[in-house]
Design an enzyme around this catalytic site. Sequence first.
Site, PDB file in Angstrom:
ATOM      1  CG  PHE A  86      17.414 -23.805  21.674  1.00  0.00           C
ATOM      2  CD1 PHE A  86      18.616 -24.544  22.510  1.00  0.00           C
ATOM      3  CD2 PHE A  86      17.318 -22.367  21.402  1.00  0.00           C
ATOM      4  CE1 PHE A  86      19.583 -23.735  23.231  1.00  0.00           C
ATOM      5  CE2 PHE A  86      18.444 -22.037  21.529  1.00  0.00           C
ATOM      6  CZ  PHE A  86      19.610 -22.467  22.975  1.00  0.00           C
TER       7      PHE A  86
ATOM      8  CB  ILE B 192       2.291 -25.695  16.837  1.00  0.00           C
ATOM      9  CG1 ILE B 192       3.268 -25.197  18.742  1.00  0.00           C
ATOM     10  CG2 ILE B 192       0.829 -25.959  17.248  1.00  0.00           C
ATOM     11  CD1 ILE B 192       2.762 -25.927  20.217  1.00  0.00           C
TER      12      ILE B 192
ATOM     13  CD  GLU C  51      11.595 -26.241  13.078  1.00  0.00           C
ATOM     14  OE1 GLU C  51      12.378 -26.373  13.620  1.00  0.00           O
ATOM     15  OE2 GLU C  51      11.166 -26.989  12.817  1.00  0.00           O
TER      16      GLU C  51
ATOM     17  CG  ASP D 230      16.198 -13.182  21.877  1.00  0.00           C
ATOM     18  OD1 ASP D 230      16.537 -11.817  21.297  1.00  0.00           O
ATOM     19  OD2 ASP D 230      15.730 -14.369  21.286  1.00  0.00           O
TER      20      ASP D 230
ATOM     21  CB  SER E 173      10.527 -29.228  16.140  1.00  0.00           C
ATOM     22  OG  SER E 173      10.830 -29.345  14.761  1.00  0.00           O
TER      23      SER E 173
END
Length: 693
Positions: free
Chosen positions: A365, A360, A362, A480, A367
Amino acid sequence: MWPHGRLLSPCGNGLAVWYLTNNSISGPIPYWIKSLNSRSEVDLSYNNFSWDSVPLDCRESLNLFKSSTGGKNFLCTFNKHFTLFFSVDQYSFHINCGGEKTTIGNIDYEADHDQGGETKYVPTGSKWEVSSTGHFWDKNITSTDYIAHNVSVLKMKNSDLYTTARLSPLSLTYYLNCLGNGNYTVKLHFAEIVIRDNSSFYSLGRRLFDVYIQGRRKLKDFNIRKTIKGVDKECILEFKAVSVTNKTLEIRFHWAGKGTAAAPKRGTYGPLISAISVKSEFKPPNDRLKKIKKILIVVGAVVLILILVLMILGALWWKGWLWERISREEELRGLDLKTGVFTLRQIKAATNNFDAANKIGEGGFGSVYKGILLDGTIIAVKQLSSRSKQGNREFVNEIGMISSLQHSNVVRLYGCCAEGDQLLLVYEYMENNNLALALFGTEEVQLRLDWPTRPRICVGIAKGLAFLHEDCPLRIVHRDIKATNVLLDKDLNPKISDFGLARLDEEENTHISTRVAGTIGYMAPEYALWGYLTYKADVYSFGVVALEIIAGKNNMKYRPSENFVCLLDWALVLQQKGNPLDLVDPKLGTKFDKEEAMRIIKVALLCTNPSPALRPTMSEVVNMLEGRNDVHEIISEPSSYGDGMRFKSLTEFDQVILQRSENTSIIQSSGSACIGSSSTSAHDLYEKSSNFS
């Protein structure tokens, strides 16, 4: 030596019944008998076949009771052997023949409700067994015909023992194991409940049979009705001084060819027994011997287990897996985790071995996969990739930070997996993916967020950041905050993800400010330009996200004309012109609260002030959004960063930012509100695509 004749009984359904019982046949069991169809009934009991010819895979329709050389009893399974070998001796048995478990006084009679048959040997799973043989000739029979049920009202004492009885046309044997050697008293309970004492067909038959105990005949031509002088009456026969020398007791009831064999009603002849009671005539030995035997068994089992464990540990050490695994688990234990440690096998089972169909997301860090645990819990598994350069220390630090945080607006960490070269984080699954897809994803994934939902999402994000900054013990700066790092659960409640992961991408022993981690359009100017990081950097990013929620537009992808660089640029112009409500998403039409929308826009612009000192804290933001505090409006001057322009050309800054991202040096140039760094933290938990409209 085989007998001169065989007894073959054809049945109505085409089956065959073979009776070869009590013939003293010696030698091996012929192969053709052992290979007969399982629907064929074969009785080989009481013979002297060689032990090595007895089949190991016995079936109930093949009666092998005492069929081998020396008269040994055949036990069908290894478990039976094991049970008998390790069992403590018994000194009494009480069986309710053909009936359920019954308590009479202080004596518990065991159940004996297994249906009989023409050639049936029944290892009951207890310490006694039953062998049944014979065929009722008058009609087609079923297994229920081998248990008699009373048809009248019983008035005798202890009637529960006599409501049922076990029947046999020919021979019925009870074989009791694990008795302590010595003398016993055997009580046999009888009651005639089939042959009636009236003028019906039930009264026409006679029941005569012999009774054997330990192979010796104790009763000849025994007639229950004649002995007790009537039917439905209790008859108890007692036999004392029955010797047990090999820990077994055999009680056999045998029809010797007398009485009625063809009465109008079937089942009116042959042996019948209601209950059996066996009790020792001596005082059982001290329980100390039992305890010693049990202790020896337990000690032996523990020693075997220890040997097995040592062998497994030795194999792991030889392959080089042991120390790495123990070291990592010790580090995890040292953190006093409140989450679970999953095995790689569990994670593979949950994600169908990391099936691509369950992927679900990518990110930088690794998948992200959707998984389902055995209890039905849906999870999101972040598979950390080798590109992040993390080791045990970094992974353990990450787990330590995240596992201690529990807040309704922060994504929950269920646990982790640190096995071999696999480093995995297990999060709660968020049904509605991330806020970016909901606001400005493709039409297939966009959600129609109404007005009440949008302010609620803004307040939820603010509360989550206030928790990270001020209330949690770690005091985390996210670095972030953006729409893709805000996830939505099934009720569209926002939850902040990926906090703390930026440190995993840093080199060991480096300062947090030496490497910028963020995304263009969301980074505070002081952080993008000089690497100066405080909690106010997250406040700036929140302001940008709040504007995106109100406008339904991506900050860096929305340019209404060439005169505007980004959504924030346009919002500042609308503020100066006095019509900030033009920022509200056109899809809402007029269905929004103008006062509430104005308050959110003012708070967002206050959060994006170029000066970090003039930005509020996140707890102050929460109070303003919820109307508890007034919003202090500050008009940003175009020349806040000194060059007399509101924004530099985006193309010009792209070149500077790309150069800075490559050599990780600090940009020493001017900028303003929309400036950011190229993304070094694209590790979004659910980010699927950056092609937002």
